[in-house]
Write a protein that holds these residues in place. Structure first.
Motif, PDB file in Angstrom:
ATOM      1  N   PHE A  75      15.514 -14.912   2.233  1.00  0.00           N
ATOM      2  CA  PHE A  75      15.791 -13.619   2.742  1.00  0.00           C
ATOM      3  C   PHE A  75      15.753 -13.427   4.226  1.00  0.00           C
ATOM      4  CE2 PHE A  75      14.010  -9.314   4.001  1.00  0.00           C
ATOM      5  CZ  PHE A  75      15.067  -8.593   3.592  1.00  0.00           C
ATOM      6  N   ALA A  76      14.711 -14.130   5.069  1.00  0.00           N
ATOM      7  CA  ALA A  76      14.622 -13.933   6.290  1.00  0.00           C
ATOM      8  C   ALA A  76      15.817 -14.279   7.233  1.00  0.00           C
ATOM      9  CB  ALA A  76      13.424 -14.529   7.024  1.00  0.00           C
ATOM     10  N   VAL A  77      16.404 -15.227   6.855  1.00  0.00           N
ATOM     11  CA  VAL A  77      17.641 -15.996   7.282  1.00  0.00           C
ATOM     12  C   VAL A  77      18.777 -14.882   7.096  1.00  0.00           C
ATOM     13  CG1 VAL A  77      19.498 -17.786   7.450  1.00  0.00           C
ATOM     14  CG2 VAL A  77      17.189 -18.298   7.572  1.00  0.00           C
ATOM     15  N   TRP A  78      18.785 -14.489   5.844  1.00  0.00           N
ATOM     16  CA  TRP A  78      19.888 -13.579   5.423  1.00  0.00           C
ATOM     17  C   TRP A  78      19.806 -12.228   6.267  1.00  0.00           C
ATOM     18  CZ3 TRP A  78      19.202  -9.155   2.162  1.00  0.00           C
ATOM     19  CH2 TRP A  78      20.585  -8.718   1.604  1.00  0.00           C
ATOM     20  N   LEU A 137      16.030 -17.319  21.715  1.00  0.00           N
ATOM     21  CA  LEU A 137      14.597 -17.249  22.311  1.00  0.00           C
ATOM     22  C   LEU A 137      13.779 -16.514  21.250  1.00  0.00           C
ATOM     23  CD1 LEU A 137      14.905 -17.022  25.849  1.00  0.00           C
ATOM     24  CD2 LEU A 137      14.043 -18.946  24.692  1.00  0.00           C
ATOM     25  N   LEU A 138      14.638 -15.144  20.923  1.00  0.00           N
ATOM     26  CA  LEU A 138      13.641 -14.246  19.915  1.00  0.00           C
ATOM     27  C   LEU A 138      13.580 -14.954  18.430  1.00  0.00           C
ATOM     28  CD1 LEU A 138      15.494 -11.017  20.792  1.00  0.00           C
ATOM     29  CD2 LEU A 138      12.992 -11.849  21.194  1.00  0.00           C
ATOM     30  N   LEU A 139      14.663 -15.675  17.890  1.00  0.00           N
ATOM     31  CA  LEU A 139      14.515 -16.324  16.714  1.00  0.00           C
ATOM     32  C   LEU A 139      13.611 -17.313  16.603  1.00  0.00           C
ATOM     33  CD1 LEU A 139      18.230 -15.854  15.380  1.00  0.00           C
ATOM     34  CD2 LEU A 139      16.582 -14.383  14.886  1.00  0.00           C
ATOM     35  N   ARG A 140      13.737 -18.047  17.826  1.00  0.00           N
ATOM     36  CA  ARG A 140      12.821 -19.357  17.676  1.00  0.00           C
ATOM     37  C   ARG A 140      11.490 -19.303  18.017  1.00  0.00           C
ATOM     38  NH1 ARG A 140      11.731 -23.829  15.655  1.00  0.00           N
ATOM     39  NH2 ARG A 140      11.128 -25.387  16.903  1.00  0.00           N
ATOM     40  N   PHE A 141      11.148 -18.338  18.882  1.00  0.00           N
ATOM     41  CA  PHE A 141       9.824 -18.377  19.201  1.00  0.00           C
ATOM     42  C   PHE A 141       9.037 -16.780  18.796  1.00  0.00           C
ATOM     43  CE2 PHE A 141      11.602 -21.065  22.661  1.00  0.00           C
ATOM     44  CZ  PHE A 141      10.754 -21.952  22.354  1.00  0.00           C
ATOM     45  N   SER A 146      13.830 -22.037  12.107  1.00  0.00           N
ATOM     46  CA  SER A 146      14.268 -23.506  12.590  1.00  0.00           C
ATOM     47  C   SER A 146      15.512 -23.502  13.200  1.00  0.00           C
ATOM     48  CB  SER A 146      14.177 -24.458  11.335  1.00  0.00           C
ATOM     49  OG  SER A 146      15.235 -23.945  10.480  1.00  0.00           O
ATOM     50  N   TYR A 147      15.706 -24.649  13.667  1.00  0.00           N
ATOM     51  CA  TYR A 147      17.305 -24.632  14.424  1.00  0.00           C
ATOM     52  C   TYR A 147      18.554 -24.535  13.586  1.00  0.00           C
ATOM     53  CZ  TYR A 147      15.233 -26.792  18.706  1.00  0.00           C
ATOM     54  OH  TYR A 147      14.420 -26.930  19.873  1.00  0.00           O
ATOM     55  N   GLU A 148      18.083 -25.157  12.262  1.00  0.00           N
ATOM     56  CA  GLU A 148      19.100 -24.849  11.215  1.00  0.00           C
ATOM     57  C   GLU A 148      19.355 -23.435  10.949  1.00  0.00           C
ATOM     58  OE1 GLU A 148      16.683 -27.058  11.087  1.00  0.00           O
ATOM     59  OE2 GLU A 148      17.786 -29.060  11.497  1.00  0.00           O
ATOM     60  N   GLN A 149      18.199 -22.577  10.604  1.00  0.00           N
ATOM     61  CA  GLN A 149      18.016 -21.516  10.265  1.00  0.00           C
ATOM     62  C   GLN A 149      18.857 -20.558  11.322  1.00  0.00           C
ATOM     63  OE1 GLN A 149      13.852 -21.048   9.597  1.00  0.00           O
ATOM     64  NE2 GLN A 149      14.372 -20.430   7.414  1.00  0.00           N
ATOM     65  N   SER A 157      26.829 -24.406  15.354  1.00  0.00           N
ATOM     66  CA  SER A 157      25.985 -25.677  14.943  1.00  0.00           C
ATOM     67  C   SER A 157      24.808 -25.738  15.295  1.00  0.00           C
ATOM     68  CB  SER A 157      27.115 -26.675  15.533  1.00  0.00           C
ATOM     69  OG  SER A 157      26.764 -26.906  16.884  1.00  0.00           O
ATOM     70  N   VAL A 158      24.096 -26.642  14.912  1.00  0.00           N
ATOM     71  CA  VAL A 158      22.513 -26.932  15.352  1.00  0.00           C
ATOM     72  C   VAL A 158      22.648 -27.556  16.911  1.00  0.00           C
ATOM     73  CG1 VAL A 158      20.598 -28.518  15.013  1.00  0.00           C
ATOM     74  CG2 VAL A 158      21.743 -27.458  13.148  1.00  0.00           C
ATOM     75  N   GLY A 159      23.784 -28.105  17.102  1.00  0.00           N
ATOM     76  CA  GLY A 159      23.925 -28.484  18.719  1.00  0.00           C
ATOM     77  C   GLY A 159      24.021 -27.307  19.593  1.00  0.00           C
ATOM     78  N   THR A 160      24.573 -26.525  19.171  1.00  0.00           N
ATOM     79  CA  THR A 160      24.927 -25.340  19.994  1.00  0.00           C
ATOM     80  C   THR A 160      23.562 -24.605  20.130  1.00  0.00           C
ATOM     81  OG1 THR A 160      27.204 -25.209  19.545  1.00  0.00           O
ATOM     82  CG2 THR A 160      26.499 -23.036  20.327  1.00  0.00           C
ATOM     83  N   VAL A 161      22.814 -24.255  18.988  1.00  0.00           N
ATOM     84  CA  VAL A 161      21.520 -23.766  19.164  1.00  0.00           C
ATOM     85  C   VAL A 161      20.734 -24.514  20.235  1.00  0.00           C
ATOM     86  CG1 VAL A 161      19.477 -23.190  17.739  1.00  0.00           C
ATOM     87  CG2 VAL A 161      21.708 -22.769  16.682  1.00  0.00           C
ATOM     88  N   ARG A 162      20.587 -25.782  20.038  1.00  0.00           N
ATOM     89  CA  ARG A 162      19.870 -26.485  21.166  1.00  0.00           C
ATOM     90  C   ARG A 162      20.280 -26.416  22.451  1.00  0.00           C
ATOM     91  NH1 ARG A 162      16.558 -30.449  18.484  1.00  0.00           N
ATOM     92  NH2 ARG A 162      17.159 -30.863  16.421  1.00  0.00           N
ATOM     93  N   SER A 163      21.543 -26.279  22.567  1.00  0.00           N
ATOM     94  CA  SER A 163      21.949 -26.077  23.981  1.00  0.00           C
ATOM     95  C   SER A 163      21.695 -24.711  24.502  1.00  0.00           C
ATOM     96  CB  SER A 163      23.678 -26.259  23.835  1.00  0.00           C
ATOM     97  OG  SER A 163      24.151 -25.931  25.075  1.00  0.00           O
ATOM     98  N   ARG A 164      21.964 -23.626  23.529  1.00  0.00           N
ATOM     99  CA  ARG A 164      21.758 -22.349  23.911  1.00  0.00           C
ATOM    100  C   ARG A 164      20.220 -22.105  24.337  1.00  0.00           C
ATOM    101  NH1 ARG A 164      25.250 -18.975  19.768  1.00  0.00           N
ATOM    102  NH2 ARG A 164      27.276 -19.389  20.557  1.00  0.00           N
TER     103      ARG A 164
END
Length: 181
Positions: A75-78, A137-141, A146-149, A157-164
């Motif tokens: 639900f949270a990711v959705w 930043l908001l979603l992570r912290f 998670s990066y996947e979520q 992609s997860v790589g793009t999340v890491r870069s951002r």
């Protein structure tokens, strides 16, 4: 049973009750998610007057589509995926210039420890970031996703999340350093 596990089970039961039409469960679900969702929307849009309208659109989508959600744990990711889509649509309609992707190399760096006294500067700094940087930043912290979520929510992609995330922390750090000058 750990508190996180109990909370997860409680949320799943709450979602199932909502899917069965329990009005009390809907009220609780709204109370549980609406404050953080509102904060997320306001920070991404940067326009208070639009945030309430977008937030209402999101909840309409949730009410219409929740019966089709197959996995209550998702639900949270959705809901944040719905929010992401609605916010990005509003930003694009407003002709905001949004970079579609960032290909900067990811370099691991340790998260900074910010004191409560820095909260006002951090919030002001967030407002100066691009929407995609504020979002990660908001979603992570704030939401502890998670990066996947986050990748699922943002449609990247997860790589793009890491870069951002790396770039967002770097830019926020630069903004905060300028505020101390």
């Amino acid at each position: 049973m750990a508190m996180d596990e109990k909370e997860s089970i409680y949320r799943s039961v709450l979602i199932l009750k909502c899917q069965m039409g329990d009005q009390h469960a809907w009220t609780e679900l709204y109370r549980m998610f609406n404050p953080a969702l509102g904060y997320y929307i306001r920070r991404l849009l940067g326009k208070e007057h639009l945030a309430a309208d977008v937030q209402q659109e999101i909840w309409f989508s949730v009410v219409r589509n929740l019966p089709r959600l197959k996995n209550p744990e998702a639900f949270a990711v959705w809901i944040y995926r719905i929010a992401h889509s609605k916010v990005m649509n509003h930003l694009l309609r407003g002709n905001s210039s949004l970079p579609l992707d960032e290909n900067d190399d990811y370099a691991a760096d340790e998260p900074e420890d910010f004191t409560p006294a820095d909260a006002a500067r951090i919030h002001a700094g967030l407002d100066q970031l691009s929407p995609i940087h504020r979002e990660v930043l908001l979603l992570r912290f704030m939401e502890d996703l998670s990066y996947e979520q986050i990748a699922e929510i943002a449609g990247c992609s997860v790589g793009t999340v890491r870069s951002r995330l790396h770039n967002a922390k770097r830019d926020l750090r630069h903004i905060l350093e300028k505020a101390y000058e």
